[in-house]
Scaffold this motif. Structure first.
Motif, PDB file in Angstrom:
ATOM      1  N   LYS A  82       0.777   4.945  -7.870  1.00 24.77           N
ATOM      2  CA  LYS A  82      -0.282   5.325  -8.807  1.00 24.77           C
ATOM      3  C   LYS A  82      -1.650   5.162  -8.175  1.00 24.77           C
ATOM      4  CE  LYS A  82      -2.008   4.389 -13.466  1.00 24.77           C
ATOM      5  NZ  LYS A  82      -1.819   3.567 -14.701  1.00 24.77           N
ATOM      6  N   ASN A  83      -1.848   4.054  -7.468  1.00 29.74           N
ATOM      7  CA  ASN A  83      -3.133   3.820  -6.799  1.00 29.74           C
ATOM      8  C   ASN A  83      -3.384   4.844  -5.703  1.00 29.74           C
ATOM      9  OD1 ASN A  83      -3.564   1.597  -8.428  1.00 29.74           O
ATOM     10  ND2 ASN A  83      -2.783   0.127  -6.925  1.00 29.74           N
ATOM     11  N   GLN A  84      -2.307   5.215  -5.014  1.00 32.15           N
ATOM     12  CA  GLN A  84      -2.438   6.207  -3.944  1.00 32.15           C
ATOM     13  C   GLN A  84      -2.855   7.558  -4.499  1.00 32.15           C
ATOM     14  OE1 GLN A  84      -2.122   5.611  -0.748  1.00 32.15           O
ATOM     15  NE2 GLN A  84      -2.139   7.669   0.143  1.00 32.15           N
ATOM     16  N   SER A  85      -2.211   7.992  -5.584  1.00 31.69           N
ATOM     17  CA  SER A  85      -2.518   9.303  -6.168  1.00 31.69           C
ATOM     18  C   SER A  85      -3.884   9.312  -6.831  1.00 31.69           C
ATOM     19  CB  SER A  85      -1.444   9.673  -7.187  1.00 31.69           C
ATOM     20  OG  SER A  85      -1.393   8.727  -8.240  1.00 31.69           O
ATOM     21  N   GLY A  86      -4.338   8.142  -7.268  1.00 30.90           N
ATOM     22  CA  GLY A  86      -5.626   8.090  -7.954  1.00 30.90           C
ATOM     23  C   GLY A  86      -6.804   7.833  -7.049  1.00 30.90           C
ATOM     24  N   SER A  87      -6.535   7.527  -5.789  1.00 25.70           N
ATOM     25  CA  SER A  87      -7.644   7.206  -4.886  1.00 25.70           C
ATOM     26  C   SER A  87      -8.468   8.430  -4.531  1.00 25.70           C
ATOM     27  CB  SER A  87      -7.097   6.555  -3.609  1.00 25.70           C
ATOM     28  OG  SER A  87      -6.343   7.491  -2.857  1.00 25.70           O
ATOM     29  N   GLY A  88      -7.777   9.548  -4.300  1.00 26.06           N
ATOM     30  CA  GLY A  88      -8.471  10.790  -3.969  1.00 26.06           C
ATOM     31  C   GLY A  88      -9.168  10.766  -2.624  1.00 26.06           C
ATOM     32  N   LYS A  89      -8.885   9.765  -1.812  1.00 31.73           N
ATOM     33  CA  LYS A  89      -9.551   9.646  -0.523  1.00 31.73           C
ATOM     34  C   LYS A  89      -8.791  10.433   0.538  1.00 31.73           C
ATOM     35  CE  LYS A  89     -11.502   5.055  -1.385  1.00 31.73           C
ATOM     36  NZ  LYS A  89     -11.550   3.638  -0.916  1.00 31.73           N
ATOM     37  N   LYS A  90      -9.500  11.340   1.180  1.00 32.83           N
ATOM     38  CA  LYS A  90      -8.891  12.122   2.234  1.00 32.83           C
ATOM     39  C   LYS A  90      -8.689  11.251   3.474  1.00 32.83           C
ATOM     40  CE  LYS A  90      -9.355  16.508   4.703  1.00 32.83           C
ATOM     41  NZ  LYS A  90     -10.206  17.703   4.933  1.00 32.83           N
ATOM     42  N   GLY A  91      -7.514  11.334   4.039  1.00 34.20           N
ATOM     43  CA  GLY A  91      -7.217  10.555   5.242  1.00 34.20           C
ATOM     44  C   GLY A  91      -6.843   9.111   4.959  1.00 34.20           C
ATOM     45  N   ALA A  92      -6.618   8.769   3.695  1.00 30.34           N
ATOM     46  CA  ALA A  92      -6.215   7.406   3.351  1.00 30.34           C
ATOM     47  C   ALA A  92      -4.831   7.116   3.916  1.00 30.34           C
ATOM     48  CB  ALA A  92      -6.204   7.229   1.833  1.00 30.34           C
ATOM     49  N   PRO A  93      -4.554   5.859   4.283  1.00 29.66           N
ATOM     50  CA  PRO A  93      -3.224   5.522   4.818  1.00 29.66           C
ATOM     51  C   PRO A  93      -2.112   5.913   3.853  1.00 29.66           C
ATOM     52  CG  PRO A  93      -4.743   3.704   5.118  1.00 29.66           C
ATOM     53  CD  PRO A  93      -5.439   4.681   4.228  1.00 29.66           C
ATOM     54  N   LYS A  94      -1.025   6.403   4.414  1.00 31.18           N
ATOM     55  CA  LYS A  94       0.121   6.808   3.588  1.00 31.18           C
ATOM     56  C   LYS A  94       0.982   5.584   3.259  1.00 31.18           C
ATOM     57  CE  LYS A  94       0.831   9.413   7.054  1.00 31.18           C
ATOM     58  NZ  LYS A  94       1.413  10.315   8.105  1.00 31.18           N
ATOM     59  N   PRO A  95       1.469   5.482   2.017  1.00 32.92           N
ATOM     60  CA  PRO A  95       2.291   4.325   1.654  1.00 32.92           C
ATOM     61  C   PRO A  95       3.654   4.358   2.346  1.00 32.92           C
ATOM     62  CG  PRO A  95       2.293   5.914  -0.132  1.00 32.92           C
ATOM     63  CD  PRO A  95       1.298   6.418   0.888  1.00 32.92           C
ATOM     64  N   ALA A  96       4.132   3.195   2.734  1.00 33.27           N
ATOM     65  CA  ALA A  96       5.422   3.085   3.413  1.00 33.27           C
ATOM     66  C   ALA A  96       6.084   1.769   3.031  1.00 33.27           C
ATOM     67  CB  ALA A  96       5.249   3.159   4.926  1.00 33.27           C
ATOM     68  N   GLU A 145       1.777   0.783  11.072  1.00 34.93           N
ATOM     69  CA  GLU A 145       0.495   0.936  10.392  1.00 34.93           C
ATOM     70  C   GLU A 145      -0.527   1.653  11.277  1.00 34.93           C
ATOM     71  OE1 GLU A 145      -0.907  -2.686   8.563  1.00 34.93           O
ATOM     72  OE2 GLU A 145       0.336  -2.239   6.794  1.00 34.93           O
ATOM     73  N   SER A 146      -0.405   1.479  12.587  1.00 34.84           N
ATOM     74  CA  SER A 146      -1.335   2.154  13.498  1.00 34.84           C
ATOM     75  C   SER A 146      -1.145   3.669  13.492  1.00 34.84           C
ATOM     76  CB  SER A 146      -1.151   1.628  14.927  1.00 34.84           C
ATOM     77  OG  SER A 146       0.047   2.123  15.521  1.00 34.84           O
ATOM     78  N   GLN A 147      -0.008   4.114  12.952  1.00 41.74           N
ATOM     79  CA  GLN A 147       0.281   5.548  12.865  1.00 41.74           C
ATOM     80  C   GLN A 147      -0.225   6.168  11.556  1.00 41.74           C
ATOM     81  OE1 GLN A 147       4.595   5.289  13.573  1.00 41.74           O
ATOM     82  NE2 GLN A 147       4.269   6.156  15.613  1.00 41.74           N
ATOM     83  N   GLY A 148      -0.988   5.396  10.811  1.00 40.73           N
ATOM     84  CA  GLY A 148      -1.594   5.937   9.592  1.00 40.73           C
ATOM     85  C   GLY A 148      -0.865   5.584   8.317  1.00 40.73           C
ATOM     86  N   TYR A 149      -0.093   4.507   8.352  1.00 43.06           N
ATOM     87  CA  TYR A 149       0.636   4.081   7.164  1.00 43.06           C
ATOM     88  C   TYR A 149       0.085   2.753   6.642  1.00 43.06           C
ATOM     89  CZ  TYR A 149       4.114   7.602   8.395  1.00 43.06           C
ATOM     90  OH  TYR A 149       4.744   8.794   8.691  1.00 43.06           O
ATOM     91  N   ARG A 150       0.290   2.520   5.375  1.00 42.55           N
ATOM     92  CA  ARG A 150       0.000   1.237   4.752  1.00 42.55           C
ATOM     93  C   ARG A 150       1.322   0.730   4.185  1.00 42.55           C
ATOM     94  NH1 ARG A 150      -1.460   0.459  -0.642  1.00 42.55           N
ATOM     95  NH2 ARG A 150      -1.799   2.708  -0.768  1.00 42.55           N
ATOM     96  N   ILE A 151       1.814  -0.374   4.733  1.00 40.68           N
ATOM     97  CA  ILE A 151       3.110  -0.899   4.311  1.00 40.68           C
ATOM     98  C   ILE A 151       2.923  -1.638   2.988  1.00 40.68           C
ATOM     99  CG2 ILE A 151       5.035  -2.426   4.890  1.00 40.68           C
ATOM    100  CD1 ILE A 151       4.415  -1.836   7.853  1.00 40.68           C
ATOM    101  N   VAL A 152       3.406  -1.019   1.919  1.00 42.97           N
ATOM    102  CA  VAL A 152       3.233  -1.583   0.583  1.00 42.97           C
ATOM    103  C   VAL A 152       4.381  -2.513   0.204  1.00 42.97           C
ATOM    104  CG1 VAL A 152       1.821   0.338  -0.222  1.00 42.97           C
ATOM    105  CG2 VAL A 152       4.308   0.466  -0.478  1.00 42.97           C
ATOM    106  N   GLY A 153       5.451  -2.488   0.969  1.00 44.80           N
ATOM    107  CA  GLY A 153       6.573  -3.370   0.705  1.00 44.80           C
ATOM    108  C   GLY A 153       7.399  -3.617   1.948  1.00 44.80           C
TER     109      GLY A 153
END
Length: 267
Positions: A96-110, A231-239
């Motif tokens: 939900k936070n990811q879809s609501g951020s609207g930030k281009k280039g934001a880290p992808k959840p993983a 994470e260096s590849q553009g991901y944000r580890i959420v779990g």
């Protein structure tokens, strides 16, 4: 879970310590002296009783071929389900936070998952070996036999992927066990691709450059270093999911989920 060095496995002894603590057989000070020489036999959990407790916890069932399996109605399965429920709620917030951020280039959840006793259950193998791990017996088992999935984990993992969360597997299994492991994950019902970009195994012969410790990495260094690389590849580890604390230590994850495992301990 890392299944590569028998010298690192404090198998039944660790399980006994964990159960003894729960039963009140150890005092608070025993934790700091867990590797000291016992002064009397009363400080040592009885192996037969510990094994019986482990079997009861997993709801031991035996098929017509004499193979042991855990029960989906066991206390183990119930404990895992509670952890998964909490994890799913937090992952839903992350989506939900990811879809609501609207930030281009934001880290992808993983999410990152260990394999043994996090995604695949080693209980049958452990019972076959009498809780005595050897690299040779593990190779023989993985080559010919699929481990059952940890109860509920395929459903959770596949749901996460369906919500746009990228799935990574990070295991202490050796690189030469890749094909067997990929086959098992697929047959166990995991839909995310366990390809070389999303499935990391230990490679002591040619360790990756992103691990400064190279072939001498501890479990924590290897797992945390791999998460840092992800994470260096553009991901944000959420779990980050694991059955050992060494699977979870070292950072590079917003939330950690410790799955139960009284069968062995890996530092």
């Amino acid at each position: 879970m890392q299944l590569s060095l028998a010298s690192k496995r404090a198998r039944i002894a660790a399980a006994g310590a964990a159960l003894a603590v729960g039963a009140g057989l150890y005092t608070a000070g025993a934790a700091s002296a867990e590797h000291s020489v016992p002064r009397t036999d009363k400080e040592i959990p009885n192996l037969t009783k510990v094994t019986d407790k482990i079997k009861a916890y997993y709801g031991d069932t035996v098929d017509k071929n004499g193979q042991h399996y855990a029960s989906p109605d066991s206390n183990y399965a119930k404990q895992v389900a509670d952890i998964q429920k909490k994890a799913k709620a937090q992952l839903e917030k992350a989506v939900k936070n990811q879809s609501g951020s609207g930030k281009k280039g934001a880290p992808k959840p993983a999410i990152v998952l260990d394999v043994d006793d996090t995604t695949l259950l080693t209980y049958n193998y452990e019972l076959q070996q009498g809780f005595h791990f050897t690299p040779e017996s593990q190779d023989a088992y993985l080559k010919s036999t699929d481990m059952a999935p940890v109860f509920g984990m395929p459903k959770l993992v596949n749901w996460a992927q369906s919500k746009g969360i990228t799935v990574f597997f990070v295991t202490g299994r050796d690189e030469h066990q890749r094909d067997w492991s990929v086959r098992n994950l697929k047959n166990a019902g995991y839909k995310p691709a366990a390809d070389t970009a999303h499935f990391f195994l230990k490679n002591k012969k040619t360790p990756p450059a992103y691990l400064p410790c190279g072939a001498t990495c501890t479990t924590v260094e290897y797992k945390a270093g791999t998460r840092k690389h992800i994470e260096s590849q553009g991901y944000r580890i959420v779990g980050n999911f694991g059955d050992q604390y060494s699977d979870l230590q070292g950072g590079y994850a917003q939330h950690t989920y410790k799955l139960p495992n009284p069968m062995y301990f890996l530092p």
